[in-house]
Design a protein around this motif. Structure first.
Motif, PDB file in Angstrom:
ATOM      1  N   LYS A  36       0.556  -0.449  -0.165  1.00 10.23           N
ATOM      2  CA  LYS A  36       0.379   0.018   0.001  1.00 10.23           C
ATOM      3  C   LYS A  36       0.692   0.686   0.071  1.00 10.23           C
ATOM      4  CE  LYS A  36      -3.189  -2.448   2.768  1.00 10.23           C
ATOM      5  NZ  LYS A  36      -3.223  -2.179   4.339  1.00 10.23           N
ATOM      6  N   CYS A  37       0.373   1.978  -0.384  1.00  6.84           N
ATOM      7  CA  CYS A  37       0.666   3.710  -0.771  1.00  6.84           C
ATOM      8  C   CYS A  37      -0.253   4.881  -1.061  1.00  6.84           C
ATOM      9  CB  CYS A  37       2.440   3.440  -2.097  1.00  6.84           C
ATOM     10  SG  CYS A  37       3.103   5.279  -1.907  1.00  6.84           S
ATOM     11  N   PRO A  38       0.537   6.276  -0.086  1.00  7.41           N
ATOM     12  CA  PRO A  38      -0.954   7.093  -0.490  1.00  7.41           C
ATOM     13  C   PRO A  38      -0.416   7.592  -1.787  1.00  7.41           C
ATOM     14  CG  PRO A  38       0.646   7.642   1.092  1.00  7.41           C
ATOM     15  CD  PRO A  38       1.262   6.384   0.590  1.00  7.41           C
ATOM     16  N   CYS A  39       0.648   6.799  -3.410  1.00  8.72           N
ATOM     17  CA  CYS A  39       0.675   7.807  -3.453  1.00  8.72           C
ATOM     18  C   CYS A  39       0.863   6.908  -5.100  1.00  8.72           C
ATOM     19  CB  CYS A  39       2.206   8.202  -3.394  1.00  8.72           C
ATOM     20  SG  CYS A  39       2.550   9.871  -2.283  1.00  8.72           S
ATOM     21  N   SER A  40       1.127   7.495  -6.049  1.00  4.63           N
ATOM     22  CA  SER A  40       1.528   6.621  -7.285  1.00  4.63           C
ATOM     23  C   SER A  40       2.475   7.211  -8.143  1.00  4.63           C
ATOM     24  CB  SER A  40       0.029   6.285  -7.861  1.00  4.63           C
ATOM     25  OG  SER A  40      -0.011   6.070  -9.018  1.00  4.63           O
ATOM     26  N   CYS A  41       3.322   7.241  -7.649  1.00  4.01           N
ATOM     27  CA  CYS A  41       4.491   8.044  -8.489  1.00  4.01           C
ATOM     28  C   CYS A  41       5.049   6.951  -9.623  1.00  4.01           C
ATOM     29  CB  CYS A  41       6.092   8.126  -7.915  1.00  4.01           C
ATOM     30  SG  CYS A  41       5.607   8.154  -5.657  1.00  4.01           S
ATOM     31  N   VAL A  42       4.916   8.760 -11.434  1.00 11.59           N
ATOM     32  CA  VAL A  42       5.107   8.195 -12.280  1.00 11.59           C
ATOM     33  C   VAL A  42       6.761   7.758 -12.367  1.00 11.59           C
ATOM     34  CG1 VAL A  42       4.100  10.207 -13.260  1.00 11.59           C
ATOM     35  CG2 VAL A  42       6.636  10.387 -12.342  1.00 11.59           C
ATOM     36  N   PHE A  43       7.308   7.172 -11.835  1.00 13.09           N
ATOM     37  CA  PHE A  43       8.698   6.095 -11.770  1.00 13.09           C
ATOM     38  C   PHE A  43       8.721   4.922 -11.239  1.00 13.09           C
ATOM     39  CE2 PHE A  43       9.273   9.586  -8.729  1.00 13.09           C
ATOM     40  CZ  PHE A  43       9.818   8.825  -7.369  1.00 13.09           C
ATOM     41  N   CYS A  44       7.688   5.057 -10.044  1.00  8.08           N
ATOM     42  CA  CYS A  44       7.210   3.850  -9.378  1.00  8.08           C
ATOM     43  C   CYS A  44       7.482   2.543 -10.693  1.00  8.08           C
ATOM     44  CB  CYS A  44       5.971   4.027  -8.545  1.00  8.08           C
ATOM     45  SG  CYS A  44       6.229   2.472  -6.676  1.00  8.08           S
ATOM     46  N   LEU A  45       7.711   1.507  -9.386  1.00  7.26           N
ATOM     47  CA  LEU A  45       7.165   0.178 -10.491  1.00  7.26           C
ATOM     48  C   LEU A  45       5.973  -0.588 -10.143  1.00  7.26           C
ATOM     49  CD1 LEU A  45      11.450  -1.438  -8.425  1.00  7.26           C
ATOM     50  CD2 LEU A  45      10.364  -0.121 -11.218  1.00  7.26           C
ATOM     51  N   GLY A  88      10.649  -1.101   1.151  1.00  4.33           N
ATOM     52  CA  GLY A  88       9.171  -1.831   0.191  1.00  4.33           C
ATOM     53  C   GLY A  88       9.199  -1.475  -0.711  1.00  4.33           C
ATOM     54  N   PHE A  89       8.085  -2.339  -1.241  1.00  5.50           N
ATOM     55  CA  PHE A  89       7.743  -2.421  -2.925  1.00  5.50           C
ATOM     56  C   PHE A  89       6.515  -1.332  -2.681  1.00  5.50           C
ATOM     57  CE2 PHE A  89       6.143  -3.945  -7.184  1.00  5.50           C
ATOM     58  CZ  PHE A  89       6.945  -3.057  -7.124  1.00  5.50           C
ATOM     59  N   GLY A  90       5.974  -0.663  -0.747  1.00  8.60           N
ATOM     60  CA  GLY A  90       5.008   0.772  -0.079  1.00  8.60           C
ATOM     61  C   GLY A  90       5.071   1.286   0.524  1.00  8.60           C
ATOM     62  N   GLU A  91       4.403   1.972   1.081  1.00  6.91           N
ATOM     63  CA  GLU A  91       5.098   2.711   2.185  1.00  6.91           C
ATOM     64  C   GLU A  91       4.992   2.652   3.192  1.00  6.91           C
ATOM     65  OE1 GLU A  91       6.013   5.914   2.950  1.00  6.91           O
ATOM     66  OE2 GLU A  91       5.706   4.767   5.222  1.00  6.91           O
ATOM     67  N   THR A 119      10.902   6.209   3.587  1.00  5.55           N
ATOM     68  CA  THR A 119       9.027   7.053   3.540  1.00  5.55           C
ATOM     69  C   THR A 119       8.939   8.185   2.567  1.00  5.55           C
ATOM     70  OG1 THR A 119       7.289   7.652   5.207  1.00  5.55           O
ATOM     71  CG2 THR A 119       9.351   8.703   5.736  1.00  5.55           C
ATOM     72  N   ILE A 120       7.949   8.700   2.389  1.00 11.99           N
ATOM     73  CA  ILE A 120       7.533   9.435   1.462  1.00 11.99           C
ATOM     74  C   ILE A 120       6.970  10.633   1.914  1.00 11.99           C
ATOM     75  CG2 ILE A 120       4.819   8.926   1.273  1.00 11.99           C
ATOM     76  CD1 ILE A 120       7.148  10.537  -1.516  1.00 11.99           C
ATOM     77  N   GLY A 121       6.837  10.134   4.070  1.00 10.82           N
ATOM     78  CA  GLY A 121       6.783  11.111   4.798  1.00 10.82           C
ATOM     79  C   GLY A 121       5.245  12.314   4.201  1.00 10.82           C
TER      80      GLY A 121
HETATM   81  S1  SF4 Z   1       6.380   3.103  -3.181  1.00 12.45           S
HETATM   82 FE1  SF4 Z   1       7.542   5.008  -3.167  1.00 12.45          FE
HETATM   83  S2  SF4 Z   1       7.817   5.377  -5.253  1.00 12.45           S
HETATM   84 FE2  SF4 Z   1       6.000   4.029  -5.103  1.00 12.45          FE
HETATM   85  S3  SF4 Z   1       4.233   5.603  -4.959  1.00 12.45           S
HETATM   86 FE3  SF4 Z   1       4.772   4.354  -3.525  1.00 12.45          FE
HETATM   87  S4  SF4 Z   1       5.610   7.211  -2.676  1.00 12.45           S
HETATM   88 FE4  SF4 Z   1       6.012   6.590  -4.881  1.00 12.45          FE
END
Ligand code: SF4
Length: 219
Positions: A36-45, A88-91, A119-121
């Motif tokens: 899980k992550c609150p973001c969806s970064c353009v460069f994220c795998l 990891g793969f998420g936050e 962390t993404i903070g």
């Molecule tokens: S795991 Fe990291 S790089 Fe991937 S979407 Fe979340 S904050 Fe962005």
């Protein structure tokens, strides 16, 4: 794969299951407890389903429980490692309580264990409260991805579900964390970010009283 070391090689070979990592002396051991992550970064795998499913860090079997993480840790002597890194793969802070539970158990067994959190903070936005006091005595280094020198670009890159307020919240998280964590670092990636922007990020970090680490680019 939720406990692994990093080989330095590019791509999938870059991650090695702890069971196949051999002698752990002086190595960093990484803990991956959530997708899980609150973001969806353009460069994220994690960007596409295909990339997710093909990546060894994607937790196909679901998130490991605290007990599962500790049981696997118990098979190894972590007193010899350099650092335990929650990333990891998420936050990682999407599982704040569980991360704390794992650290508490491991620090009881290894009082000298050094723990880093990547962390993404944005945890204070995830929980709607200041969670940084919970890092005290648990996290030795917090490494926050700064990603950009200003809020609009940060949002364009991270596509945070919290919108434009994310950037200020991330910087505030860094300042609050300083009260509880000995070492607070912000990171940007060299080559990905032009030199003039890196300099802007450097002065932002100076203003916040944290260290900027320019990470090498790995493609
Ligand atoms: S795991 Fe990291 S790089 Fe991937 S979407 Fe979340 S904050 Fe962005």
């Amino acid at each position: 794969m939720f406990l692994y070391t990093v080989t330095g090689k590019v791509g999938q070979e870059g991650y090695l299951d702890i069971e196949k990592s051999g002698d752990l002396t002086g190595k960093n051991v990484y803990v991956n407890m959530t997708n899980k992550c609150p973001c969806s970064c353009v460069f994220c795998l994690r960007q596409t389903k295909k990339q997710q499913e093909n990546n060894t860090l994607w937790l196909k079997e679901g998130e490991p429980s605290v007990e599962e993480v500790l049981a696997l840790c118990d098979k190894f002597d972590l007193s010899v490692i350099n650092e335990l890194v929650f990333c990891g793969f998420g936050e990682p802070l999407e599982r704040l309580d569980d991360v704390c539970a794992v650290i508490d158990a491991l620090k009881k067994k290894y009082p000298e264990l050094k723990v880093r959190l990547n962390t993404i903070g944005l945890a204070n936005l995830i929980y709607g409260r200041d969670v940084t006091p919970e890092l005290a005595g648990r996290i030795d280094t917090v490494s926050i991805s700064l990603n950009a020198p200003e809020e609009k670009e940060f949002l364009e890159l991270t596509r945070s579900r919290f919108g434009i307020k994310s950037y200020e919240a991330m910087k505030e998280f860094a300042v609050l964390a300083k009260k509880y964590v000995p070492n607070v670092v912000m990171t940007v990636v060299e080559q990905v970010m032009p030199e003039d922007k890196i300099e802007k990020c450097r002065s932002i970090c100076e203003g916040l009283g944290v260290t900027l680490r320019v990470r090498p680019f790995e493609n």
